[in-house]
Scaffold this active site. Structure first.
Site, PDB file in Angstrom:
ATOM      1  N   CYS A  83       0.464  -1.555   0.218  1.00 35.17           N
ATOM      2  CA  CYS A  83       0.054  -0.280  -0.325  1.00 35.17           C
ATOM      3  C   CYS A  83       0.746   1.571   0.297  1.00 35.17           C
ATOM      4  O   CYS A  83       1.836   1.578  -1.369  1.00 35.17           O
ATOM      5  CB  CYS A  83      -1.000  -0.006   1.339  1.00 35.17           C
ATOM      6  SG  CYS A  83      -2.760   0.813   0.901  1.00 35.17           S
ATOM      7  N   ARG A 139      -7.718   2.641   0.981  1.00 37.34           N
ATOM      8  CA  ARG A 139      -7.569   3.716   0.121  1.00 37.34           C
ATOM      9  C   ARG A 139      -6.240   3.173  -0.543  1.00 37.34           C
ATOM     10  O   ARG A 139      -5.190   3.797  -0.209  1.00 37.34           O
ATOM     11  CB  ARG A 139      -6.954   5.396   1.653  1.00 37.34           C
ATOM     12  CG  ARG A 139      -8.354   5.565   2.332  1.00 37.34           C
ATOM     13  CD  ARG A 139      -8.115   6.100   3.936  1.00 37.34           C
ATOM     14  NE  ARG A 139      -7.538   7.336   2.909  1.00 37.34           N
ATOM     15  CZ  ARG A 139      -6.574   8.422   3.483  1.00 37.34           C
ATOM     16  NH1 ARG A 139      -5.499   7.383   4.122  1.00 37.34           N
ATOM     17  NH2 ARG A 139      -5.440   8.707   2.384  1.00 37.34           N
ATOM     18  N   HIS A 174      -3.206  -5.604   1.424  1.00 38.95           N
ATOM     19  CA  HIS A 174      -2.967  -5.463   2.774  1.00 38.95           C
ATOM     20  C   HIS A 174      -2.296  -7.281   2.666  1.00 38.95           C
ATOM     21  O   HIS A 174      -3.355  -7.696   3.819  1.00 38.95           O
ATOM     22  CB  HIS A 174      -3.872  -5.095   3.855  1.00 38.95           C
ATOM     23  CG  HIS A 174      -3.080  -3.037   3.720  1.00 38.95           C
ATOM     24  ND1 HIS A 174      -2.031  -2.897   4.341  1.00 38.95           N
ATOM     25  CD2 HIS A 174      -3.862  -3.157   3.300  1.00 38.95           C
ATOM     26  CE1 HIS A 174      -2.769  -1.433   4.162  1.00 38.95           C
ATOM     27  NE2 HIS A 174      -3.239  -1.473   3.732  1.00 38.95           N
ATOM     28  N   GLU A 176      -0.751  -8.633   5.129  1.00 40.50           N
ATOM     29  CA  GLU A 176      -0.405  -8.967   6.179  1.00 40.50           C
ATOM     30  C   GLU A 176      -1.774  -9.025   7.192  1.00 40.50           C
ATOM     31  O   GLU A 176      -1.710  -8.827   8.558  1.00 40.50           O
ATOM     32  CB  GLU A 176       0.213  -7.552   6.588  1.00 40.50           C
ATOM     33  CG  GLU A 176       0.323  -6.712   7.111  1.00 40.50           C
ATOM     34  CD  GLU A 176      -0.440  -5.292   5.755  1.00 40.50           C
ATOM     35  OE1 GLU A 176      -0.112  -6.314   5.242  1.00 40.50           O
ATOM     36  OE2 GLU A 176      -0.930  -4.721   5.343  1.00 40.50           O
TER      37      GLU A 176
END
Ligand code: GLN
Length: 194
Positions: A83, A139, A174, A176
């Site tokens: 990101c 985002r 993401h 993670e």
């Protein structure tokens, strides 16, 4: 080979990455350690460096302030970026507050999905995985242009969301956050083979 993975630890989802890589190493029964990186002394002994999601303008400022800009540009280990981290790895963003690291020849547009779609989840195909990956976009940026040496790993209708260059990989979502550690493992695998 025992690998040492450093996670940029001044802003962003640092703990999630520390935890994800520690779990991935344990799962692979690989020796190694995952440590926070705050300055160049921390970075130097790392075989890999993780640039997390967060706020790319802030991360960019903290990289400068902590004298890490040149250090990261010259870093010869592998980089895993998500990101905001992906925004920083490129060489052009549309935001003058960010000094891009220019490690990957690509243009990255921040907050590319606009307000209505600020956060969403989607099952996407990622090259190297044999089934879709549940991707969480927050985002998120998209890659709008890639240079010749960049391999595209994932793409959705809005644009490119996963890229690789040599040992470096970057995703606009993401990995993670979901508990599916296949992308962390993919990264570790190429690092251990090196
Ligand atoms: N929109 C953020 C930025 O470009 C990134 C968001 C994230 O990392 N989750 O700074």
């Amino acid at each position: 080979m025992a690998v040492r993975i450093g996670v940029f630890a001044l802003q962003g989802d640092v703990h999630e990455h520390l935890h994800a890589f520690r779990t991935a190493l344990t799962k692979r029964e690989s020796p190694g350690e995952v440590v926070p990186v705050r300055n160049k002394r921390d970075l130097a002994p790392c075989d890999a460096f993780v640039i997390p999601g967060g706020e790319s303008t802030t991360i960019s400022r903290l990289i400068q302030k902590n004298d890490l800009f040149q250090e990261i540009r010259e870093y010869d280990g592998a980089i895993f970026a998500t990101c905001a981290g992906m925004v920083l790895l490129g060489n052009d963003t549309s935001d003058a507050r960010i000094q891009p690291l220019g490690i990957m020849d690509m243009g990255v547009e921040r907050n590319a999905f606009g307000r209505q779609k600020e956060s969403f989840e989607s099952d996407i195909e990622v090259k190297g995985l044999n089934s879709p990956f549940h991707a969480v976009f927050i985002r998120a940026p998209v890659v709008t242009r890639v240079g010749q040496e960049i391999e595209v790993l994932a793409r959705i209708p809005e644009g490119i969301v996963g890229v690789r260059k040599e040992l470096h990989i970057a995703f606009s979502f993401h990995p993670e956050l979901t508990g599916d550690l296949r992308l962390h493992e993919l990264f570790l695998e190429s690092l251990e083979l090196r």
